[in-house]
Scaffold this motif. Structure first.
Motif, PDB file in Angstrom:
ATOM      1  N   ASP A   1      28.612  23.422  -1.800  1.00 45.83           N
ATOM      2  CA  ASP A   1      27.549  24.661  -1.972  1.00 45.83           C
ATOM      3  C   ASP A   1      26.107  24.466  -2.440  1.00 45.83           C
ATOM      4  O   ASP A   1      26.181  23.593  -2.409  1.00 45.83           O
ATOM      5  CB  ASP A   1      28.750  24.828  -3.592  1.00 45.83           C
ATOM      6  CG  ASP A   1      28.272  26.316  -4.044  1.00 45.83           C
ATOM      7  OD1 ASP A   1      27.107  26.887  -3.819  1.00 45.83           O
ATOM      8  OD2 ASP A   1      28.803  26.854  -5.270  1.00 45.83           O
ATOM      9  N   SER A   2      26.207  25.316  -0.913  1.00 44.44           N
ATOM     10  CA  SER A   2      24.352  25.540  -0.722  1.00 44.44           C
ATOM     11  C   SER A   2      23.445  25.390  -2.514  1.00 44.44           C
ATOM     12  O   SER A   2      22.571  24.635  -2.556  1.00 44.44           O
ATOM     13  CB  SER A   2      24.138  26.081   0.132  1.00 44.44           C
ATOM     14  OG  SER A   2      23.833  27.264   0.356  1.00 44.44           O
ATOM     15  N   LEU A   3      24.425  26.600  -2.793  1.00 43.08           N
ATOM     16  CA  LEU A   3      23.305  26.819  -4.392  1.00 43.08           C
ATOM     17  C   LEU A   3      23.388  25.762  -4.900  1.00 43.08           C
ATOM     18  O   LEU A   3      22.270  25.225  -6.043  1.00 43.08           O
ATOM     19  CB  LEU A   3      23.887  27.925  -4.319  1.00 43.08           C
ATOM     20  CG  LEU A   3      23.635  29.714  -4.109  1.00 43.08           C
ATOM     21  CD1 LEU A   3      24.127  31.101  -4.696  1.00 43.08           C
ATOM     22  CD2 LEU A   3      21.601  29.099  -3.842  1.00 43.08           C
ATOM     23  N   ARG A   4      24.440  25.238  -5.079  1.00 41.77           N
ATOM     24  CA  ARG A   4      24.939  23.809  -6.309  1.00 41.77           C
ATOM     25  C   ARG A   4      24.302  22.772  -5.938  1.00 41.77           C
ATOM     26  O   ARG A   4      23.927  21.945  -6.277  1.00 41.77           O
ATOM     27  CB  ARG A   4      26.045  22.955  -6.499  1.00 41.77           C
ATOM     28  CG  ARG A   4      26.552  24.664  -6.885  1.00 41.77           C
ATOM     29  CD  ARG A   4      28.426  24.198  -7.202  1.00 41.77           C
ATOM     30  NE  ARG A   4      28.632  23.135  -7.818  1.00 41.77           N
ATOM     31  CZ  ARG A   4      29.343  23.377  -8.905  1.00 41.77           C
ATOM     32  NH1 ARG A   4      30.790  23.609  -8.675  1.00 41.77           N
ATOM     33  NH2 ARG A   4      29.413  22.227  -9.725  1.00 41.77           N
ATOM     34  N   ILE A   5      24.072  22.721  -3.940  1.00 41.87           N
ATOM     35  CA  ILE A   5      23.494  21.420  -3.691  1.00 41.87           C
ATOM     36  C   ILE A   5      21.718  21.921  -4.234  1.00 41.87           C
ATOM     37  O   ILE A   5      21.121  21.048  -4.541  1.00 41.87           O
ATOM     38  CB  ILE A   5      22.771  21.262  -2.083  1.00 41.87           C
ATOM     39  CG1 ILE A   5      24.665  21.363  -1.726  1.00 41.87           C
ATOM     40  CG2 ILE A   5      22.152  20.339  -1.642  1.00 41.87           C
ATOM     41  CD1 ILE A   5      25.460  21.259  -0.414  1.00 41.87           C
ATOM     42  N   LYS A   6      21.618  22.653  -4.520  1.00 37.73           N
ATOM     43  CA  LYS A   6      20.028  23.408  -4.385  1.00 37.73           C
ATOM     44  C   LYS A   6      19.443  23.035  -6.205  1.00 37.73           C
ATOM     45  O   LYS A   6      18.557  22.577  -6.201  1.00 37.73           O
ATOM     46  CB  LYS A   6      19.508  24.243  -3.766  1.00 37.73           C
ATOM     47  CG  LYS A   6      17.754  24.870  -3.991  1.00 37.73           C
ATOM     48  CD  LYS A   6      18.104  26.086  -3.798  1.00 37.73           C
ATOM     49  CE  LYS A   6      16.319  26.896  -3.398  1.00 37.73           C
ATOM     50  NZ  LYS A   6      15.967  27.801  -3.396  1.00 37.73           N
ATOM     51  N   ASN A   7      20.529  23.391  -7.032  1.00 40.03           N
ATOM     52  CA  ASN A   7      20.194  23.744  -8.077  1.00 40.03           C
ATOM     53  C   ASN A   7      20.431  22.393  -8.819  1.00 40.03           C
ATOM     54  O   ASN A   7      20.166  22.114  -9.899  1.00 40.03           O
ATOM     55  CB  ASN A   7      20.404  24.578  -8.243  1.00 40.03           C
ATOM     56  CG  ASN A   7      20.001  26.479  -8.194  1.00 40.03           C
ATOM     57  OD1 ASN A   7      18.605  25.998  -7.828  1.00 40.03           O
ATOM     58  ND2 ASN A   7      21.016  26.935  -8.290  1.00 40.03           N
ATOM     59  N   GLU A   8      21.781  21.593  -8.414  1.00 42.29           N
ATOM     60  CA  GLU A   8      22.061  21.100  -9.318  1.00 42.29           C
ATOM     61  C   GLU A   8      22.456  19.334  -7.873  1.00 42.29           C
ATOM     62  O   GLU A   8      22.435  18.941  -7.651  1.00 42.29           O
ATOM     63  CB  GLU A   8      23.403  20.254  -9.321  1.00 42.29           C
ATOM     64  CG  GLU A   8      24.069  22.217 -10.311  1.00 42.29           C
ATOM     65  CD  GLU A   8      25.236  22.070 -10.324  1.00 42.29           C
ATOM     66  OE1 GLU A   8      27.102  20.921 -10.630  1.00 42.29           O
ATOM     67  OE2 GLU A   8      25.901  22.908 -10.317  1.00 42.29           O
ATOM     68  N   PRO A   9      21.219  18.533  -9.330  1.00 44.97           N
ATOM     69  CA  PRO A   9      20.495  17.984  -8.233  1.00 44.97           C
ATOM     70  C   PRO A   9      22.244  16.271  -7.536  1.00 44.97           C
ATOM     71  O   PRO A   9      21.852  15.373  -7.310  1.00 44.97           O
ATOM     72  CB  PRO A   9      19.215  16.316  -9.227  1.00 44.97           C
ATOM     73  CG  PRO A   9      19.553  17.528 -10.137  1.00 44.97           C
ATOM     74  CD  PRO A   9      20.346  18.889 -10.044  1.00 44.97           C
ATOM     75  N   GLY A  10      22.826  16.391  -9.067  1.00 44.33           N
ATOM     76  CA  GLY A  10      23.369  15.379  -8.941  1.00 44.33           C
ATOM     77  C   GLY A  10      24.986  15.828  -8.427  1.00 44.33           C
ATOM     78  O   GLY A  10      26.194  15.557  -8.370  1.00 44.33           O
TER      79      GLY A  10
END
Length: 383
Positions: free
Chosen positions: A92-101
């Motif tokens: 998930d590219s959005l989660r990679i961008k918004n969630e550091p961990g």
């Protein structure tokens, strides 16, 4: 009927086990097959990366095609020998961008799922890279498929059992009603004859006392016939004084008991407590409860009936100081045919429960019981 119902349950359970077992085995087979194919795809992807990264070898069109097209659904993360992430794919590219961990969590998850695919960096032979990967959506669906099917099969069995149980209860109710009405019908002919004989006795001097007692017995038989005749039909409910009805039945039972049994009614100061009842059927219930209490005490003790008015209901507790009911029998006392007496059919409490719950929309249950100390039955009526 019970045996048939039991056989139905065994058959349904066997079918369910067969379906679920077959699904689990086949799903495991498919899951292993898909997992092997996904492992092969990951290994091919790594080989393509090595081929393209190797500056001494011209990359082939096949390598590029594998790198671009061979893996579009398997999530993966590539790390170096220090476990630092340098590439990820199908996440998930959005989660990679918004969630550091996010990537770190997925890496831990992938490490638990599969052993990594390792390769040496063609540019730097000392650098060891590892590729961790997860499961595709297809593989997850295959793994969860047996659980979904198990739920569907369980739901099917539950609905089928409910339908069978409802049908059996309906049939049982029809049998009860038919037997009751037939009993009332059979009592009708001898009752008519007895009434005629009583009239003849009344006209003969010296038989007045006999006639009076026979009239009481005939009236009693007429009441019993009337009660049986009402089973199976919708009785008319009328607002009546419950205290008065209980007092009448208690007086009737008291005349048939010994002096060593005492009776008491506690209405908490009230003289009139109204509830919608069918008098003959309600009296039958109270009579059954008082008879059971009398039998439980074996000739001596106390029977107390408390009648309490609440906001929307009337509570009637019939308490005795008899031998009590064992814990294993409390759930069985209302089943047709169950009795601990040497004589009797074990139908009184079963009929009483049906009368209260089906015809009066109330409740009848064992409030409490203790071996050697007594039992309390509770009747709940709507006001």
């Amino acid at each position: 009927m019970f045996t048939q119902f039991f056989n139905w349950r065994i058959g349904l359970a066997a079918i369910a086990i067969a379906i679920v077992s077959g699904s689990i085995f086949y799903s495991n087979y498919l899951a292993k097959k898909i997992a092997a194919e996904e492992r092969l795809k990951i290994e091919q992807w790594v080989e393509a990366v090595k081929d393209i990264s190797d500056s001494t070898v011209s990359p082939t069109n096949l390598s590029g095609k594998i790198l671009v097209e061979n893996n579009k659904d398997i999530p993966m993360i590539a790390v170096n020998e220090k476990d630092s992430i340098f590439e990820s794919n199908n996440l998930d590219s959005l989660r990679i961008k918004n969630e550091p961990g996010y990537l770190g969590k997925k890496l831990k998850e992938f490490k638990l799922l599969h052993p990594p695919v390792s390769w040496t960096n063609p540019v730097n032979s000392l650098q060891k890279n590892r590729l961790y990967y997860g499961e595709s959506a297809l593989l997850k669906e295959v793994r969860y498929y047996p659980l979904i099917q198990l739920f569907i099969v369980a739901l099917f069995i539950i609905i089928t059992l409910i339908a069978i149980n409802t049908r059996n209860k309906s049939t049982q109710n029809q049998v009860w009603a038919g037997m009751a009405k037939e009993t009332a019908h059979q009592l009708g002919t001898p009752l008519s004859s007895l009434q005629g004989w009583v009239e003849l006795l009344k006209d003969q001097p010296g038989n007045e006392k006999i006639a009076i007692e026979m009239i009481k017995d005939v009236d009693r038989l007429k009441l019993v016939s009337d009660r049986f005749g009402k089973i199976g039909s919708t009785p008319q409910l009328e607002e009546m004084n419950v205290i008065e009805q209980v007092e009448t039945m208690m007086a009737y039972i008291k005349r048939r008991s010994t002096d060593k049994v005492s009776f008491a009614i506690d209405s908490f100061g009230a003289t009139v407590i109204l509830a919608k009842i069918n008098a003959p059927l309600f009296d039958w219930v109270i009579e059954n409860l008082l008879k059971n209490a009398l039998d439980a005490m074996e000739g001596k003790g106390t029977i107390n009936v408390s009648i309490k008015k609440e906001t929307a209901q009337v509570l009637i507790d019939v308490t005795d100081t008899g031998k009590g009911i064992s814990k294993q029998n409390i759930t069985r006392v209302f089943k047709p045919g169950f009795t601990t007496k040497k004589r009797g059919w074990g139908l009184g409490l079963s009929l009483s429960k049906r009368i209260i719950e089906q015809y009066h929309q109330g409740e009848l249950f064992v409030k409490n019981s203790e071996s050697g100390k007594g039992t309390t039955f509770r009747v709940i009526l709507k006001k």
